[in-house]
Motif scaffolding. Structure first.
Motif, PDB file in Angstrom:
ATOM      1  N   TRP A   1       0.916  -1.259  -0.154  1.00  0.00           N
ATOM      2  CA  TRP A   1       0.083  -0.094   0.103  1.00  0.00           C
ATOM      3  C   TRP A   1       0.870   1.423  -0.069  1.00  0.00           C
ATOM      4  O   TRP A   1       0.796   1.925   0.913  1.00  0.00           O
ATOM      5  CB  TRP A   1      -0.929  -0.145   1.295  1.00  0.00           C
ATOM      6  N   PRO A   2       1.574   1.492  -1.121  1.00  0.00           N
ATOM      7  CA  PRO A   2       2.480   2.511  -1.024  1.00  0.00           C
ATOM      8  C   PRO A   2       1.851   3.988  -1.325  1.00  0.00           C
ATOM      9  O   PRO A   2       2.405   4.264  -2.368  1.00  0.00           O
ATOM     10  CB  PRO A   2       3.600   2.229  -2.213  1.00  0.00           C
ATOM     11  N   LEU A   3       1.084   4.527  -0.518  1.00  0.00           N
ATOM     12  CA  LEU A   3       0.163   5.650  -0.893  1.00  0.00           C
ATOM     13  C   LEU A   3       1.184   6.874  -1.083  1.00  0.00           C
ATOM     14  O   LEU A   3       0.962   7.590  -1.956  1.00  0.00           O
ATOM     15  CB  LEU A   3      -0.824   5.739   0.432  1.00  0.00           C
ATOM     16  N   HIS A   4       2.115   6.922  -0.081  1.00  0.00           N
ATOM     17  CA  HIS A   4       3.099   8.150  -0.068  1.00  0.00           C
ATOM     18  C   HIS A   4       3.881   8.111  -1.358  1.00  0.00           C
ATOM     19  O   HIS A   4       4.230   9.037  -1.887  1.00  0.00           O
ATOM     20  CB  HIS A   4       3.721   8.341   1.137  1.00  0.00           C
ATOM     21  N   SER A   5       4.432   7.115  -1.536  1.00  0.00           N
ATOM     22  CA  SER A   5       5.533   6.807  -2.745  1.00  0.00           C
ATOM     23  C   SER A   5       4.914   7.134  -4.097  1.00  0.00           C
ATOM     24  O   SER A   5       5.333   7.673  -4.853  1.00  0.00           O
ATOM     25  CB  SER A   5       6.031   5.316  -2.598  1.00  0.00           C
TER      26      SER A   5
ATOM     27  N   TRP B   1       1.908   1.210  10.773  1.00  0.00           N
ATOM     28  CA  TRP B   1       2.520  -0.126   9.860  1.00  0.00           C
ATOM     29  C   TRP B   1       3.302   0.550   8.798  1.00  0.00           C
ATOM     30  O   TRP B   1       2.663   1.116   7.977  1.00  0.00           O
ATOM     31  CB  TRP B   1       1.391  -0.903   9.704  1.00  0.00           C
ATOM     32  N   PHE B   2       4.481   0.373   8.630  1.00  0.00           N
ATOM     33  CA  PHE B   2       5.356   1.142   7.600  1.00  0.00           C
ATOM     34  C   PHE B   2       4.840   2.644   7.417  1.00  0.00           C
ATOM     35  O   PHE B   2       4.475   3.122   6.451  1.00  0.00           O
ATOM     36  CB  PHE B   2       5.131   0.508   6.470  1.00  0.00           C
ATOM     37  N   ALA B   3       5.117   3.290   8.626  1.00  0.00           N
ATOM     38  CA  ALA B   3       4.580   4.498   8.597  1.00  0.00           C
ATOM     39  C   ALA B   3       5.075   5.619   7.758  1.00  0.00           C
ATOM     40  O   ALA B   3       4.518   6.814   7.453  1.00  0.00           O
ATOM     41  CB  ALA B   3       5.058   5.554  10.152  1.00  0.00           C
ATOM     42  N   GLU B   4       6.317   5.276   7.108  1.00  0.00           N
ATOM     43  CA  GLU B   4       6.759   6.247   5.860  1.00  0.00           C
ATOM     44  C   GLU B   4       5.792   6.494   4.775  1.00  0.00           C
ATOM     45  O   GLU B   4       5.791   7.208   3.915  1.00  0.00           O
ATOM     46  CB  GLU B   4       8.110   5.695   5.690  1.00  0.00           C
ATOM     47  N   GLU B   5       4.632   5.379   4.896  1.00  0.00           N
ATOM     48  CA  GLU B   5       3.843   5.558   3.576  1.00  0.00           C
ATOM     49  C   GLU B   5       2.388   6.119   4.185  1.00  0.00           C
ATOM     50  O   GLU B   5       1.454   6.221   3.317  1.00  0.00           O
ATOM     51  CB  GLU B   5       3.500   4.170   3.169  1.00  0.00           C
ATOM     52  N   ARG B   6       2.457   6.892   5.410  1.00  0.00           N
ATOM     53  CA  ARG B   6       1.463   7.688   5.731  1.00  0.00           C
ATOM     54  C   ARG B   6       1.489   8.755   4.720  1.00  0.00           C
ATOM     55  O   ARG B   6       2.229   9.391   4.164  1.00  0.00           O
ATOM     56  CB  ARG B   6       1.455   8.072   6.937  1.00  0.00           C
ATOM     57  N   ILE B   7       0.176   9.482   4.683  1.00  0.00           N
ATOM     58  CA  ILE B   7      -0.249  10.603   3.837  1.00  0.00           C
ATOM     59  C   ILE B   7      -0.813  11.690   4.919  1.00  0.00           C
ATOM     60  O   ILE B   7      -1.398  11.097   5.747  1.00  0.00           O
ATOM     61  CB  ILE B   7      -0.898  10.318   2.576  1.00  0.00           C
TER      62      ILE B   7
ATOM     63  N   VAL C   1      -4.294   8.085   6.377  1.00  0.00           N
ATOM     64  CA  VAL C   1      -3.517   9.002   7.309  1.00  0.00           C
ATOM     65  C   VAL C   1      -2.555   8.395   8.545  1.00  0.00           C
ATOM     66  O   VAL C   1      -1.372   8.757   8.544  1.00  0.00           O
ATOM     67  CB  VAL C   1      -4.456  10.044   7.608  1.00  0.00           C
ATOM     68  N   PHE C   2      -3.256   7.270   9.159  1.00  0.00           N
ATOM     69  CA  PHE C   2      -2.586   6.789  10.298  1.00  0.00           C
ATOM     70  C   PHE C   2      -1.959   5.554  10.197  1.00  0.00           C
ATOM     71  O   PHE C   2      -1.214   4.925  11.039  1.00  0.00           O
ATOM     72  CB  PHE C   2      -3.526   6.877  11.483  1.00  0.00           C
ATOM     73  N   ARG C   3      -2.392   4.629   9.199  1.00  0.00           N
ATOM     74  CA  ARG C   3      -1.896   3.408   9.027  1.00  0.00           C
ATOM     75  C   ARG C   3      -1.656   2.708  10.486  1.00  0.00           C
ATOM     76  O   ARG C   3      -0.650   1.937  10.588  1.00  0.00           O
ATOM     77  CB  ARG C   3      -0.692   3.417   8.253  1.00  0.00           C
ATOM     78  N   MET C   4      -2.808   2.574  11.441  1.00  0.00           N
ATOM     79  CA  MET C   4      -2.715   2.172  12.595  1.00  0.00           C
ATOM     80  C   MET C   4      -4.026   1.512  12.992  1.00  0.00           C
ATOM     81  O   MET C   4      -4.667   1.907  12.399  1.00  0.00           O
ATOM     82  CB  MET C   4      -2.169   3.111  13.684  1.00  0.00           C
ATOM     83  N   LEU C   5      -4.037   0.523  13.920  1.00  0.00           N
ATOM     84  CA  LEU C   5      -5.375  -0.202  14.387  1.00  0.00           C
ATOM     85  C   LEU C   5      -6.385   0.883  14.919  1.00  0.00           C
ATOM     86  O   LEU C   5      -5.598   1.769  15.607  1.00  0.00           O
ATOM     87  CB  LEU C   5      -4.887  -1.372  15.021  1.00  0.00           C
ATOM     88  N   GLU C   6      -7.716   0.616  14.728  1.00  0.00           N
ATOM     89  CA  GLU C   6      -8.407   1.484  15.332  1.00  0.00           C
ATOM     90  C   GLU C   6      -8.437   1.784  16.755  1.00  0.00           C
ATOM     91  O   GLU C   6      -8.711   2.623  17.310  1.00  0.00           O
ATOM     92  CB  GLU C   6     -10.028   1.223  14.897  1.00  0.00           C
TER      93      GLU C   6
END
Length: 542
Positions: free
Chosen positions: A423-427, A469-475, A456-461
């Protein structure tokens, strides 16, 4: 100067053209935005009969555009009298107890349908066999669906009802799993699930219309004004699109629906025949192009990978459709100048389809095509810049991450190196690609804030992994909302009409009950619409 009929104001207006909100508003006359900006630009449009709605610090945004849904099946699956939801079951036994209770409370249902199983949460993470289900229900047909709609289970009664035997061949792009004696186990993967669909998803027309209408209005209550409805429909109706169009024309389906129908229709029909088949004048149901599957998902090893799975080294997965057939159909669609969307989850699928689009551009030019690849869950670094170079959009559904996160199903399947490419959203955004967001309803619900939260957060609710989870791909929040509005409109060739709040655009507007730019993560999940407007008409108001 004509005065506006309504002016919608707030201290937080997000237009979709930038990435941050400002104090101002939107002026609407008829179905059109006649002004958008700071208050000083709105004043000249206010007359004695202009209705002024001031929402204080609530967030005004363009109408949300869910770019990827299987709307027809989703309408049935989320009808509590049609199917039972099993997404939160943590064991096979719990799931079957719920199935039995549903069966008991719906004695007249011909089929017992259970949906959204996440078997990876179970002690034995496998879809149940017919023999297992038979222990609970053996006198009525039971059909169970994995959450991603790529694996299915049926009891013996259901198998016999549809006529599957040991001699039934695997359908193209699917497998009927068999035991060592060659008998069906009751587990069906990918296109093999379609064997059941003609029976399971074939309700009476009054049920169809009620489910479709209720689902559209529920979408409005979430701030959704447009959905992309992509093949397959997963229903057996000959033309569910015509039903949607009829409801829309009658005012019973207040939603823009952009259709992406079966790519393989271009093997037997000419373009003008397809356009005529899906032409619904004077409605908001429009044909926009083609869609097709290429592979499955990583967690159950049905996604097509370049290298073997880490926890199943004997396989790289396999395509769900003949790749050469996909290639030929893509090239024809490109020659016609028709937008095409392909389901690509494995990195080999991603590369293969990028190659097809590149070949199509070489042979026929890009023209006006805006092709899209859907899901993009594993992308090799060397393929990232190819999206923008080829003008290919990336459709993403961030809540899918959260389905895999708790049990690390994706990590275990592909290993740590490839998991980092997921899920490379940021990339993709950084590379210049158009990213558009959606839900893949009914794999998950229609709730757009779940997708925004995931992106935005890539983390569990529950916030239990705040590092992400691989926070570098957060947007950013701005990027996520823009992908859910302008990005989706652009990918679906509609940015000239919708997707941003701008003068001359259709007045598709949503007012959320809070400013997402100032929310804590958990509060984002609770956000919902106070007002939803399509073409200047209020279709929902809290």
């Amino acid at each position: 100067m004509d005065k506006a009929e309504v002016v919608i104001r707030s201290n937080a207006v997000f237009t979709g053209t930038g990435l941050a909100p400002f104090k101002g508003g939107v002026a609407v006359k008829g179905d059109t935005i006649v002004a958008c900006g700071e208050d000083k630009y709105l004043d000249t449009f206010i007359g004695p009969d202009t209705e002024i709605r001031d929402y204080g610090v609530k967030l005004i945004i363009p109408g949300l555009i869910d770019s990827h849904t299987h709307f027809a099946q989703g309408a049935f699956m989320t009808d509590p009298d049609f199917a039972v939801n099993l997404i939160d079951c943590t064991s096979f036994e719990q799931a079957m107890e719920r199935v039995c209770a549903f069966a008991d409370s719906h004695p007249d249902n011909e089929w017992i349908v259970g949906c959204q199983i996440i078997q990876f949460q179970w002690e034995i993470p496998e879809m149940p066999t017919a023999a297992m289900i038979d222990q609970y229900v053996s006198d009525r047909p039971v059909f169970l669906q994995q959450v991603d709609l790529h694996t299915f289970s049926a009891n013996t009664y259901a198998i016999n009802k549809v006529g599957v035997t040991r001699d039934t061949p695997d359908p193209a792009g699917g497998k009927i799993l068999k035991d060592t004696d060659g008998n069906p186990t009751g587990v069906f993967s990918n296109n093999a699930g379609a064997i059941f669909l003609d029976d399971v998803y074939n309700p009476a027309m009054d049920v169809v219309e009620a489910s479709f209408s209720k689902t559209a209005k529920r979408a409005n209550a979430l701030g959704i004004t447009t959905v992309g409805m992509v093949n397959p429909t997963f229903v057996s109706m000959d033309n569910p699109y015509a039903v949607l169009a009829d409801l829309n024309a009658r005012g019973d389906l207040p939603l823009r629906v952009f259709l992406y129908t079966d790519l393989f229709e271009n093997e037997r029909l000419e373009l003008h025949e397809i356009q005529e088949k899906y032409n619904f004048p004077d409605t908001q149901v429009e044909w926009h192009g083609f869609k097709q599957f290429l592979d499955g998902v990583c967690s159950d090893h049905t996604a097509w990978m370049l290298e073997p799975y880490s926890n199943a080294p004997e396989t790289c997965g396999e395509p769900a459709e003949d790749p050469e057939r996909i290639r030929t159909a893509i090239l024809k669609a490109t020659q016609w100048g028709v937008d095409t969307r392909i389901h690509t989850i494995g990195d080999r699928s991603v590369r293969f389809v990028l190659d097809c689009f590149e070949e199509g551009e070489h042979l026929h030019g890009r023209g006006e095509c805006r092709h899209s690849m859907e899901h993009n869950e594993t992308v090799q670094p060397e393929d990232l810049p190819r999206y923008a170079k080829l003008g290919v959009s990336a459709g993403m559904q961030p809540w899918h991450m959260l389905l895999d996160m708790p049990d690390r199903a994706k990590d275990d399947a592909v290993g740590p190196e490839r998991a980092a490419l997921s899920w490379p959203l940021h990339s993709l955004l950084a590379s210049g690609a158009c990213v558009h967001l959606g839900s893949d309803f009914p794999v998950v619900g229609l709730e757009p804030m779940e997708e925004v939260y995931g992106a935005v957060f890539r983390m569990l609710e529950d916030g239990s992994n705040p590092e992400g989870w691989f926070a570098e791909e957060r947007i950013t929040m701005g990027d996520a909302l823009r992908a859910y509005t302008y990005g989706s409109a652009y990918a679906m060739h509609a940015e000239d009409r919708i997707g941003t709040l701008a003068c001359g655009k259709q007045a598709d507007i949503c007012v959320l009950d809070r400013n997402l730019f100032e929310c804590e993560p958990a509060d984002v999940l609770e956000a919902t619409s106070l007002l939803t407007m399509i073409a200047g008409k209020v279709v929902f108001e809290a």
